[in-house]
Design a protein around this motif. Structure first.
Motif, PDB file in Angstrom:
ATOM      1  N   ASP A   1       1.668  23.740 109.339  1.00  0.00           N
ATOM      2  CA  ASP A   1       0.754  23.451 110.442  1.00  0.00           C
ATOM      3  C   ASP A   1      -0.680  23.554 109.931  1.00  0.00           C
ATOM      4  O   ASP A   1      -1.145  24.644 109.589  1.00  0.00           O
ATOM      5  CB  ASP A   1       0.989  24.454 111.577  1.00  0.00           C
ATOM      6  CG  ASP A   1       0.123  24.186 112.795  1.00  0.00           C
ATOM      7  OD1 ASP A   1      -0.744  23.283 112.750  1.00  0.00           O
ATOM      8  OD2 ASP A   1       0.299  24.896 113.809  1.00  0.00           O
ATOM      9  N   VAL A   2      -1.384  22.433 109.868  1.00  0.00           N
ATOM     10  CA  VAL A   2      -2.731  22.458 109.302  1.00  0.00           C
ATOM     11  C   VAL A   2      -3.731  23.168 110.207  1.00  0.00           C
ATOM     12  O   VAL A   2      -4.843  23.479 109.772  1.00  0.00           O
ATOM     13  CB  VAL A   2      -3.236  21.036 108.970  1.00  0.00           C
ATOM     14  CG1 VAL A   2      -2.382  20.410 107.890  1.00  0.00           C
ATOM     15  CG2 VAL A   2      -3.311  20.159 110.206  1.00  0.00           C
ATOM     16  N   ARG A   3      -3.351  23.442 111.426  1.00  0.00           N
ATOM     17  CA  ARG A   3      -4.242  24.219 112.301  1.00  0.00           C
ATOM     18  C   ARG A   3      -4.203  25.696 111.944  1.00  0.00           C
ATOM     19  O   ARG A   3      -5.061  26.462 112.392  1.00  0.00           O
ATOM     20  CB  ARG A   3      -3.841  24.018 113.757  1.00  0.00           C
ATOM     21  CG  ARG A   3      -3.993  22.581 114.251  1.00  0.00           C
ATOM     22  CD  ARG A   3      -3.295  22.368 115.559  1.00  0.00           C
ATOM     23  NE  ARG A   3      -1.854  22.588 115.425  1.00  0.00           N
ATOM     24  CZ  ARG A   3      -0.977  22.482 116.410  1.00  0.00           C
ATOM     25  NH1 ARG A   3      -1.397  22.130 117.622  1.00  0.00           N
ATOM     26  NH2 ARG A   3       0.304  22.708 116.212  1.00  0.00           N
ATOM     27  N   ASP A   4      -3.226  26.107 111.177  1.00  0.00           N
ATOM     28  CA  ASP A   4      -3.086  27.491 110.719  1.00  0.00           C
ATOM     29  C   ASP A   4      -3.664  27.575 109.308  1.00  0.00           C
ATOM     30  O   ASP A   4      -2.986  27.273 108.328  1.00  0.00           O
ATOM     31  CB  ASP A   4      -1.610  27.892 110.742  1.00  0.00           C
ATOM     32  CG  ASP A   4      -1.375  29.327 110.296  1.00  0.00           C
ATOM     33  OD1 ASP A   4      -2.316  29.970 109.780  1.00  0.00           O
ATOM     34  OD2 ASP A   4      -0.232  29.802 110.446  1.00  0.00           O
ATOM     35  N   ARG A   5      -4.916  27.971 109.196  1.00  0.00           N
ATOM     36  CA  ARG A   5      -5.582  27.942 107.901  1.00  0.00           C
ATOM     37  C   ARG A   5      -4.887  28.837 106.888  1.00  0.00           C
ATOM     38  O   ARG A   5      -4.801  28.490 105.698  1.00  0.00           O
ATOM     39  CB  ARG A   5      -7.055  28.346 108.034  1.00  0.00           C
ATOM     40  CG  ARG A   5      -7.813  28.200 106.719  1.00  0.00           C
ATOM     41  CD  ARG A   5      -9.288  28.532 106.835  1.00  0.00           C
ATOM     42  NE  ARG A   5     -10.036  27.596 107.656  1.00  0.00           N
ATOM     43  CZ  ARG A   5     -11.349  27.428 107.584  1.00  0.00           C
ATOM     44  NH1 ARG A   5     -12.076  28.136 106.708  1.00  0.00           N
ATOM     45  NH2 ARG A   5     -11.970  26.578 108.372  1.00  0.00           N
ATOM     46  N   GLN A   6      -4.368  29.971 107.320  1.00  0.00           N
ATOM     47  CA  GLN A   6      -3.689  30.854 106.379  1.00  0.00           C
ATOM     48  C   GLN A   6      -2.451  30.198 105.776  1.00  0.00           C
ATOM     49  O   GLN A   6      -2.163  30.358 104.589  1.00  0.00           O
ATOM     50  CB  GLN A   6      -3.303  32.160 107.081  1.00  0.00           C
ATOM     51  CG  GLN A   6      -4.471  33.057 107.405  1.00  0.00           C
ATOM     52  CD  GLN A   6      -5.128  33.627 106.152  1.00  0.00           C
ATOM     53  OE1 GLN A   6      -4.480  34.283 105.346  1.00  0.00           O
ATOM     54  NE2 GLN A   6      -6.408  33.366 105.979  1.00  0.00           N
ATOM     55  N   SER A   7      -1.719  29.435 106.571  1.00  0.00           N
ATOM     56  CA  SER A   7      -0.545  28.740 106.047  1.00  0.00           C
ATOM     57  C   SER A   7      -0.946  27.664 105.039  1.00  0.00           C
ATOM     58  O   SER A   7      -0.283  27.484 104.011  1.00  0.00           O
ATOM     59  CB  SER A   7       0.267  28.112 107.184  1.00  0.00           C
ATOM     60  OG  SER A   7       0.951  29.097 107.922  1.00  0.00           O
ATOM     61  N   VAL A   8      -2.016  26.941 105.328  1.00  0.00           N
ATOM     62  CA  VAL A   8      -2.502  25.931 104.387  1.00  0.00           C
ATOM     63  C   VAL A   8      -2.921  26.597 103.081  1.00  0.00           C
ATOM     64  O   VAL A   8      -2.539  26.158 101.979  1.00  0.00           O
ATOM     65  CB  VAL A   8      -3.681  25.142 104.985  1.00  0.00           C
ATOM     66  CG1 VAL A   8      -4.315  24.228 103.946  1.00  0.00           C
ATOM     67  CG2 VAL A   8      -3.211  24.323 106.191  1.00  0.00           C
ATOM     68  N   MET A   9      -3.695  27.664 103.172  1.00  0.00           N
ATOM     69  CA  MET A   9      -4.146  28.375 101.977  1.00  0.00           C
ATOM     70  C   MET A   9      -2.963  28.931 101.196  1.00  0.00           C
ATOM     71  O   MET A   9      -2.912  28.820  99.960  1.00  0.00           O
ATOM     72  CB  MET A   9      -5.107  29.496 102.380  1.00  0.00           C
ATOM     73  CG  MET A   9      -6.425  29.013 102.961  1.00  0.00           C
ATOM     74  SD  MET A   9      -7.382  30.312 103.794  1.00  0.00           S
ATOM     75  CE  MET A   9      -7.691  31.454 102.446  1.00  0.00           C
ATOM     76  N   ARG A  10      -2.012  29.501 101.891  1.00  0.00           N
ATOM     77  CA  ARG A  10      -0.864  30.108 101.212  1.00  0.00           C
ATOM     78  C   ARG A  10      -0.025  29.044 100.514  1.00  0.00           C
ATOM     79  O   ARG A  10       0.441  29.251  99.391  1.00  0.00           O
ATOM     80  CB  ARG A  10      -0.026  30.897 102.225  1.00  0.00           C
ATOM     81  CG  ARG A  10       1.018  31.807 101.597  1.00  0.00           C
ATOM     82  CD  ARG A  10       1.701  32.667 102.640  1.00  0.00           C
ATOM     83  NE  ARG A  10       0.833  33.742 103.102  1.00  0.00           N
ATOM     84  CZ  ARG A  10       0.326  33.828 104.329  1.00  0.00           C
ATOM     85  NH1 ARG A  10       0.572  32.877 105.220  1.00  0.00           N
ATOM     86  NH2 ARG A  10      -0.427  34.847 104.666  1.00  0.00           N
ATOM     87  N   ALA A  11       0.170  27.888 101.154  1.00  0.00           N
ATOM     88  CA  ALA A  11       0.946  26.821 100.522  1.00  0.00           C
ATOM     89  C   ALA A  11       0.267  26.332  99.254  1.00  0.00           C
ATOM     90  O   ALA A  11       0.912  26.141  98.219  1.00  0.00           O
ATOM     91  CB  ALA A  11       1.142  25.671 101.501  1.00  0.00           C
ATOM     92  N   ILE A  12      -1.047  26.119  99.315  1.00  0.00           N
ATOM     93  CA  ILE A  12      -1.759  25.631  98.133  1.00  0.00           C
ATOM     94  C   ILE A  12      -1.764  26.685  97.037  1.00  0.00           C
ATOM     95  O   ILE A  12      -1.516  26.388  95.858  1.00  0.00           O
ATOM     96  CB  ILE A  12      -3.191  25.207  98.506  1.00  0.00           C
ATOM     97  CG1 ILE A  12      -3.162  23.998  99.451  1.00  0.00           C
ATOM     98  CG2 ILE A  12      -4.006  24.882  97.247  1.00  0.00           C
ATOM     99  CD1 ILE A  12      -4.519  23.626 100.020  1.00  0.00           C
ATOM    100  N   ALA A  13      -2.016  27.949  97.395  1.00  0.00           N
ATOM    101  CA  ALA A  13      -2.116  29.006  96.393  1.00  0.00           C
ATOM    102  C   ALA A  13      -0.771  29.332  95.754  1.00  0.00           C
ATOM    103  O   ALA A  13      -0.694  29.567  94.543  1.00  0.00           O
ATOM    104  CB  ALA A  13      -2.713  30.264  97.024  1.00  0.00           C
ATOM    105  N   ALA A  14       0.296  29.353  96.547  1.00  0.00           N
ATOM    106  CA  ALA A  14       1.592  29.798  96.035  1.00  0.00           C
ATOM    107  C   ALA A  14       2.500  28.668  95.590  1.00  0.00           C
ATOM    108  O   ALA A  14       3.339  28.858  94.711  1.00  0.00           O
ATOM    109  CB  ALA A  14       2.310  30.631  97.108  1.00  0.00           C
TER     110      ALA A  14
END
Length: 249
Positions: free
Chosen positions: A134-147
């Motif tokens: 969900d791109v509205r969830d910034r933490q999920s976007v960051m976590r997907a890119i980082a991990a």
């Protein structure tokens, strides 16, 4: 400014697709404030100036990012990107009427089932798993890119993006007419921007542009390209545990 072709067909959503928000939060890292897995890469256009192969350019970009960060860089040729576009989307070189773009969900499912051409041995690239973010969830976007090494997204392109260069940011004065869909591989972020390549250029996208124009986003798990012999990512994250969590959801 380079010639720009689009090629993402309307998003097709499937309720059976894994949802990555909760598993990412449970299994993977607290994301850093900034990360960029391909900060200095030079990106090919991969024929996206002549045909609408962006869904496969994003596959090639993911492979380039993963292998450059975790192993040794693997760069698909133009011919391989075209072959993969043909296999997934029915394009026949020289027959313009067959250049209809691709559906991201179909592209990813085929990557898992049948793989795509790539250089070297074994000559096929296979995706392990993917899930919706969900791109509205910034933490999920960051976590997907980082991990996971990046995020495979689809966006709707307003005309002002096609007419201008530079960063992708909201522009109230620009022509807001949506002219088509485009597939993008995000390989980094910081507090203000997301980092990606498109049409052979390094670009930045503002977070509010992402939430305004993105209509699909997928975190990808690649055991072949991203995980080491101990099944850990470059950040020592147990991505196999994430896959198990996804499949149990």
């Amino acid at each position: 400014m380079s010639v720009r072709k689009l090629g993402k067909r309307p998003a097709r959503h499937d309720a059976r697709t894994f949802r990555l928000g909760a598993p990412l939060a449970a299994r993977l890292i607290v994301p850093p404030t900034a990360v960029n897995w391909a900060p200095n890469d030079v990106w090919p256009v991969w024929c996206n100036d002549t045909i609408g192969c962006c869904t496969q350019v994003s596959v090639a970009s993911a492979i380039r990012t993963w292998t450059g960060a975790a192993q040794a860089p693997v760069l698909l040729s133009d011919a391989q990107v075209i072959d993969n576009y043909s296999a997934a989307s029915g394009y026949v070189p020289g027959q313009a009427q067959t250049d209809q773009g691709g559906i991201e969900l179909d592209v990813l499912n085929r990557w898992i089932r049948e793989g795509y051409a790539r250089p070297g041995q074994p000559g096929r690239d296979y995706l392990t798993a993917f899930g919706v973010v969900d791109v509205r969830d910034r933490q999920s976007v960051m976590r997907a890119i980082a991990a996971l090494g990046g995020l495979y997204i689809g966006v709707q392109i307003p005309n002002y993006i096609m007419q201008t260069g530079g960063d992708w940011a909201l522009n109230a004065a620009g022509d807001q007419t949506v002219v088509g869909g485009h597939a993008i591989w995000l390989h980094g972020y910081d507090s203000d921007w997301l980092h990606f390549n498109t049409w052979g250029e390094r670009k930045r996208m503002s977070w509010d542009w992402l939430t305004t124009y993105c209509d699909e986003a997928y975190g990808l798990v690649s055991r072949q390209n991203w995980l080491g012999i101990n099944a850990l990512s470059p950040n020592a994250e147990d991505v196999d545990a994430l896959v198990a969590e996804m499949r149990a959801a």
